[in-house]
Write an enzyme that holds these catalytic residues in place. Structure first.
Site, PDB file in Angstrom:
ATOM      1  N   HIS A  54      -7.119  19.066 -58.437  1.00 34.68           N
ATOM      2  CA  HIS A  54      -7.092  19.563 -59.800  1.00 34.68           C
ATOM      3  C   HIS A  54      -8.507  19.788 -60.314  1.00 34.68           C
ATOM      4  CE1 HIS A  54      -7.889  15.351 -60.546  1.00 34.68           C
ATOM      5  NE2 HIS A  54      -6.644  14.978 -60.257  1.00 34.68           N
TER       6      HIS A  54
HETATM    7  P1  TYD Z   1      -3.102  11.928 -60.619  1.00 38.20           P
HETATM    8  O1  TYD Z   1      -3.843  12.843 -61.536  1.00 38.20           O
HETATM    9  O2  TYD Z   1      -2.071  12.540 -59.736  1.00 38.20           O
HETATM   10  O3  TYD Z   1      -4.139  11.110 -59.719  1.00 38.20           O
HETATM   11  P2  TYD Z   1      -5.255  11.715 -58.712  1.00 38.20           P
HETATM   12  O4  TYD Z   1      -6.212  12.480 -59.547  1.00 38.20           O
HETATM   13  O5  TYD Z   1      -5.900  10.545 -58.075  1.00 38.20           O
HETATM   14  O6  TYD Z   1      -4.562  12.564 -57.700  1.00 38.20           O
HETATM   15  O7  TYD Z   1      -2.439  10.767 -61.501  1.00 38.20           O
HETATM   16  C1  TYD Z   1      -1.321  10.032 -61.081  1.00 38.20           C
HETATM   17  C2  TYD Z   1      -0.478   9.673 -62.308  1.00 38.20           C
HETATM   18  O8  TYD Z   1      -1.186   8.833 -63.192  1.00 38.20           O
HETATM   19  C3  TYD Z   1      -0.068  10.908 -63.107  1.00 38.20           C
HETATM   20  O9  TYD Z   1       1.278  10.724 -63.540  1.00 38.20           O
HETATM   21  C4  TYD Z   1      -0.968  10.893 -64.317  1.00 38.20           C
HETATM   22  C5  TYD Z   1      -1.259   9.416 -64.480  1.00 38.20           C
HETATM   23  N1  TYD Z   1      -2.595   9.136 -65.036  1.00 38.20           N
HETATM   24  C6  TYD Z   1      -2.715   8.604 -66.308  1.00 38.20           C
HETATM   25  O10 TYD Z   1      -1.728   8.371 -67.011  1.00 38.20           O
HETATM   26  N2  TYD Z   1      -3.961   8.323 -66.782  1.00 38.20           N
HETATM   27  C7  TYD Z   1      -5.088   8.560 -66.057  1.00 38.20           C
HETATM   28  O11 TYD Z   1      -6.220   8.312 -66.531  1.00 38.20           O
HETATM   29  C8  TYD Z   1      -4.950   9.133 -64.739  1.00 38.20           C
HETATM   30  C9  TYD Z   1      -6.155   9.427 -63.904  1.00 38.20           C
HETATM   31  C10 TYD Z   1      -3.681   9.398 -64.278  1.00 38.20           C
END
Ligand code: TYD
Length: 145
Positions: A54
Site C-alpha cells: 500500500h
Molecule cells: P495492514 O495495513 O494490512 O498491515 P500491513 O501494513 O502490515 O500489511 O493492517 C492489518 C489490519 O490492522 C487492518 O485491518 C487495519 C488494521 N490496522 C489498524 O487498525 N491500525 C493500524 O495502525 C494499522 C497499521 C493497521
C-alpha cells in the site's frame, strides 16, 4: 516532478549502550523527520508472507527491525524500485508519504517496529497499485504546473 524515492533514506540511531546492554534512542522530530503519533509492531510473520502493499496519502513511517530481519521493497510509481534490508536494531528506514511499500522475507524472530506520523485512517491508504500509479501521476503533473 517530485522524486519520492529520493526521500527514502536509512537512518542510524544513537546507541547509548554500555556494559549493561544496548539502548537505542529515537526522538520524534529530532532523530526522525516527524512527530510520532502512532506506533505498532509486527511479529509472527515469516518468509512466505508479503505485508504492506500500500501507499499512504499522508502518513510518513520509520520502520525498525528491533529484532530479527526483514526486507522492504519501495516503488515510486515511476518505474523505480529499491530493496532495503532491515537487520539492525539501531537502523531504520524512513518512508515518506506516497511511496508504495512491501515488507517481506521476515526472519522467524523478526519484530518490526513502525513509527508513524499520523493516527490510523483507513481512508488515506491506497491499497490498489494501479490507483496508486494514477494518483502519483496526477500528483506529479500538478507539481509540474
Ligand atoms: P495492514 O495495513 O494490512 O498491515 P500491513 O501494513 O502490515 O500489511 O493492517 C492489518 C489490519 O490492522 C487492518 O485491518 C487495519 C488494521 N490496522 C489498524 O487498525 N491500525 C493500524 O495502525 C494499522 C497499521 C493497521
Amino acid at each position: 516532478m517530485i522524486n519520492h524515492m529520493d526521500r527514502v533514506k536509512m537512518i542510524e540511531f544513537k546507541d547509548m549502550g554500555d556494559e549493561r546492554g544496548q539502548l537505542i534512542v529515537v526522538e520524534g522530530a529530532r532523530d526522525i523527520p516527524f512527530e510520532i503519533k502512532r506506533t505498532f509492531y509486527i511479529y509472527g510473520s515469516d518468509a512466505t508472507v508479503v505485508r504492506g502493499k500500500h501507499a499512504n496519502r499522508r502518513t510518513e513511517f520509520v520502520l525498525i527491525n528491533v529484532a530479527g530481519s526483514s526486507k522492504v521493497k519501495v516503488l515510486d510509481g515511476a518505474g523505480n524500485e529499491t530493496i532495503f534490508c532491515l537487520n539492525r536494531p539501531n537502523t531504520g528506514i524512513y518512508l515518506p508519504n506516497m511511496v508504495w511499500k512491501e515488507m517481506y522475507d521476515f526472519s522467524p524472530d523478526s519484530v518490526l517496529l513502525v513509527l508513524a506520523s499520523e493516527h490510523y485512517d483507513a481512508a488515506e491508504y491506497i491499497r490498489d497499485y494501479d490507483e496508486y500509479v494514477k494518483e502519483i501521476s496526477s500528483f506529479s503533473d500538478e507539481s509540474n504546473n
